[in-house]
Design a protein around this motif. Structure first.
Motif, PDB file in Angstrom:
ATOM      1  N   ARG A  53      -8.930   0.057   0.991  1.00  7.33           N
ATOM      2  CA  ARG A  53      -8.329   1.299   0.001  1.00  7.33           C
ATOM      3  C   ARG A  53      -6.732   0.710  -0.195  1.00  7.33           C
ATOM      4  O   ARG A  53      -5.997   0.243   0.705  1.00  7.33           O
ATOM      5  CB  ARG A  53      -8.068   2.759   0.866  1.00  7.33           C
ATOM      6  N   ARG A  54      -6.408   0.780  -1.426  1.00  4.58           N
ATOM      7  CA  ARG A  54      -5.160   0.517  -1.678  1.00  4.58           C
ATOM      8  C   ARG A  54      -4.838   1.673  -2.748  1.00  4.58           C
ATOM      9  O   ARG A  54      -5.403   2.152  -3.525  1.00  4.58           O
ATOM     10  CB  ARG A  54      -4.936  -0.952  -2.648  1.00  4.58           C
ATOM     11  N   SER A  55      -3.392   1.829  -2.925  1.00  2.00           N
ATOM     12  CA  SER A  55      -3.028   2.762  -4.050  1.00  2.00           C
ATOM     13  C   SER A  55      -3.222   1.957  -5.536  1.00  2.00           C
ATOM     14  O   SER A  55      -2.601   0.870  -5.371  1.00  2.00           O
ATOM     15  CB  SER A  55      -1.354   2.905  -3.774  1.00  2.00           C
ATOM     16  N   ILE A  56      -3.802   2.726  -6.231  1.00  2.00           N
ATOM     17  CA  ILE A  56      -3.977   2.119  -7.742  1.00  2.00           C
ATOM     18  C   ILE A  56      -3.184   3.041  -8.492  1.00  2.00           C
ATOM     19  O   ILE A  56      -3.282   4.320  -8.601  1.00  2.00           O
ATOM     20  CB  ILE A  56      -5.429   2.221  -8.001  1.00  2.00           C
ATOM     21  N   ARG A 110       8.874   4.927 -10.540  1.00  2.00           N
ATOM     22  CA  ARG A 110       7.598   4.639  -9.952  1.00  2.00           C
ATOM     23  C   ARG A 110       6.706   5.351  -9.851  1.00  2.00           C
ATOM     24  O   ARG A 110       5.419   5.003  -9.879  1.00  2.00           O
ATOM     25  CB  ARG A 110       8.097   4.401  -8.481  1.00  2.00           C
ATOM     26  N   SER A 111       6.570   6.696 -10.175  1.00  2.00           N
ATOM     27  CA  SER A 111       5.312   7.678 -10.436  1.00  2.00           C
ATOM     28  C   SER A 111       5.250   8.243 -11.512  1.00  2.00           C
ATOM     29  O   SER A 111       4.341   9.061 -11.801  1.00  2.00           O
ATOM     30  CB  SER A 111       5.792   8.829  -9.360  1.00  2.00           C
ATOM     31  N   LYS A 112       5.915   7.425 -12.606  1.00  2.00           N
ATOM     32  CA  LYS A 112       5.522   8.218 -13.980  1.00  2.00           C
ATOM     33  C   LYS A 112       4.399   7.853 -14.491  1.00  2.00           C
ATOM     34  O   LYS A 112       3.678   8.423 -15.208  1.00  2.00           O
ATOM     35  CB  LYS A 112       6.577   7.435 -15.028  1.00  2.00           C
ATOM     36  N   PRO A 156      -2.073  -8.386  -2.040  1.00  2.00           N
ATOM     37  CA  PRO A 156      -2.078  -7.995  -0.661  1.00  2.00           C
ATOM     38  C   PRO A 156      -0.928  -7.345  -0.129  1.00  2.00           C
ATOM     39  O   PRO A 156       0.384  -7.955  -0.576  1.00  2.00           O
ATOM     40  CB  PRO A 156      -2.680  -9.362   0.007  1.00  2.00           C
ATOM     41  N   LYS A 157      -0.838  -6.524   0.741  1.00  2.00           N
ATOM     42  CA  LYS A 157       0.332  -5.882   1.032  1.00  2.00           C
ATOM     43  C   LYS A 157       0.847  -6.426   2.497  1.00  2.00           C
ATOM     44  O   LYS A 157      -0.258  -6.773   3.236  1.00  2.00           O
ATOM     45  CB  LYS A 157       0.208  -4.334   1.318  1.00  2.00           C
ATOM     46  N   LYS A 158       1.958  -6.424   2.812  1.00  2.00           N
ATOM     47  CA  LYS A 158       2.320  -7.048   4.112  1.00  2.00           C
ATOM     48  C   LYS A 158       2.140  -5.619   5.184  1.00  2.00           C
ATOM     49  O   LYS A 158       2.542  -4.584   5.077  1.00  2.00           O
ATOM     50  CB  LYS A 158       3.952  -7.038   4.139  1.00  2.00           C
TER      51      LYS A 158
HETATM   52  C1  LIG Z   1       3.486  10.544   2.001  1.00  2.00           C
HETATM   53  C2  LIG Z   1       3.257   9.714   0.978  1.00  2.00           C
HETATM   54  C3  LIG Z   1       3.979   9.915  -0.188  1.00  2.00           C
HETATM   55  C4  LIG Z   1       3.796   8.890  -1.151  1.00  2.00           C
HETATM   56  N1  LIG Z   1       4.388   9.010  -2.362  1.00  2.00           N
HETATM   57  C5  LIG Z   1       4.207   8.407  -3.492  1.00  2.00           C
HETATM   58  C6  LIG Z   1       4.623   8.694  -5.006  1.00  2.00           C
HETATM   59  O1  LIG Z   1       5.557   9.501  -5.038  1.00  2.00           O
HETATM   60  N2  LIG Z   1       4.608   7.623  -5.607  1.00  2.00           N
HETATM   61  C7  LIG Z   1       3.697   6.679  -5.631  1.00  2.00           C
HETATM   62  O2  LIG Z   1       3.649   5.901  -6.651  1.00  2.00           O
HETATM   63  N3  LIG Z   1       3.104   6.353  -4.300  1.00  2.00           N
HETATM   64  C8  LIG Z   1       3.421   7.124  -3.174  1.00  2.00           C
HETATM   65  N4  LIG Z   1       2.564   6.983  -2.188  1.00  2.00           N
HETATM   66  C9  LIG Z   1       1.778   5.721  -1.900  1.00  2.00           C
HETATM   67  C10 LIG Z   1       2.626   4.636  -1.219  1.00  2.00           C
HETATM   68  O3  LIG Z   1       3.788   4.049  -1.891  1.00  2.00           O
HETATM   69  C11 LIG Z   1       1.598   3.472  -0.768  1.00  2.00           C
HETATM   70  O4  LIG Z   1       0.549   4.245  -0.010  1.00  2.00           O
HETATM   71  C12 LIG Z   1       2.199   2.407   0.077  1.00  2.00           C
HETATM   72  O5  LIG Z   1       2.959   1.699  -0.754  1.00  2.00           O
HETATM   73  C13 LIG Z   1       1.063   1.467   0.884  1.00  2.00           C
HETATM   74  O6  LIG Z   1       0.404   0.929  -0.232  1.00  2.00           O
HETATM   75  P1  LIG Z   1      -1.257   1.267  -0.390  1.00  2.00           P
HETATM   76  O7  LIG Z   1      -1.472   2.843  -0.338  1.00  2.00           O
HETATM   77  O8  LIG Z   1      -1.804   0.326  -1.554  1.00  2.00           O
HETATM   78  O9  LIG Z   1      -1.961   0.635   1.032  1.00  2.00           O
HETATM   79  C14 LIG Z   1       3.107   7.922  -1.121  1.00  2.00           C
HETATM   80  C15 LIG Z   1       2.217   7.750   0.139  1.00  2.00           C
HETATM   81  C16 LIG Z   1       2.289   8.698   1.012  1.00  2.00           C
HETATM   82  C17 LIG Z   1       1.464   8.436   2.230  1.00  2.00           C
END
Ligand SMILES: Cc1cc2nc3c(=O)[nH]c(=O)nc-3n(C[C@H](O)[C@H](O)[C@H](O)COP(=O)(O)O)c2cc1C
Length: 172
Positions: A10-13, A66-68, A157-159
């Motif tokens: 799982r990664r943030s997309i 970052r979140s736009k 890949p993330k650290k």
């Molecule tokens: C409590 C929390 C708040 C977060 N808020 C944001 C956010 O506002 N915008 C965003 O782009 N990502 C947000 N993220 C995602 C993180 O940036 C992301 O999970 C982290 O960099 C690790 O990357 P990965 O999810 O790919 O493993 C959030 C994650 C968590 C757990």
């Protein structure tokens, strides 16, 4: 996809294809959330889904650059709890458990997600805009948002922190 693989890949997309997520798939994701543990089995969560670009744009105005990207997500889920179901300090944790289930289930079903923070004491407008967009009553509190859609990116890949740093045996 097997469970461990769904968790560990799982990664943030943050970039999505335009393709809509079918409602039967969205239903599966909400069901996965609902199967999370909760204090005293209170199940205080409420998930509000939207595909409405206006709502997404309104909320994104108050988020940082970052979140736009959230304004372009095919689906947005407001993850909330209903205070009238359980008056407990554990409500945000209960919702967080459900949210992680949704993130993992999404990955297992080929859907990319990103957790979006819904409040920041320094920027109360974020929470206010969510309350307004989803017409949340006073007893329903938002914990976070999830953007979702079929991925159109493959994150680098993330650290990761070393296991020896985060895992201690018996004592700290
Ligand atoms: C409590 C929390 C708040 C977060 N808020 C944001 C956010 O506002 N915008 C965003 O782009 N990502 C947000 N993220 C995602 C993180 O940036 C992301 O999970 C982290 O960099 C690790 O990357 P990965 O999810 O790919 O493993 C959030 C994650 C968590 C757990």
């Amino acid at each position: 996809m097997e469970a461990l693989k769904a968790i560990n890949t799982r990664r943030s997309i943050r970039k999505y294809q335009r393709r809509k997520i079918p409602s039967r798939v969205v239903k599966e994701l909400i069901k996965a959330g609902a199967n999370a543990p909760s204090s005293f089995n209170s199940q205080p969560w409420v998930f509000i889904t939207t595909t409405d670009k206006n709502k997404m744009k309104q909320i994104s105005e108050y988020k940082s650059q970052r979140s736009k990207f959230m304004a372009d997500a095919p689906l947005l889920i407001a993850c909330c709890y209903d205070e009238t179901r359980a008056k407990t300090v554990h409500n945000p944790e209960n919702v967080a458990c459900a949210v992680e289930n949704i993130l993992i289930a999404s990955n297992a079903m080929g859907i990319g997600t990103c957790y979006i923070g819904a409040f920041d004491p320094e920027y109360p407008e974020i929470e206010k805009s969510i309350i307004k967009a989803f017409r949340l009553p006073k007893h329903v509190k938002v914990v976070c948002l999830i953007t979702a859609g079929y991925p159109d990116e493959k994150p680098k890949p993330k650290k990761m922190r070393k296991l020896s740093e985060i895992w201690k045996n018996e004592v700290f």
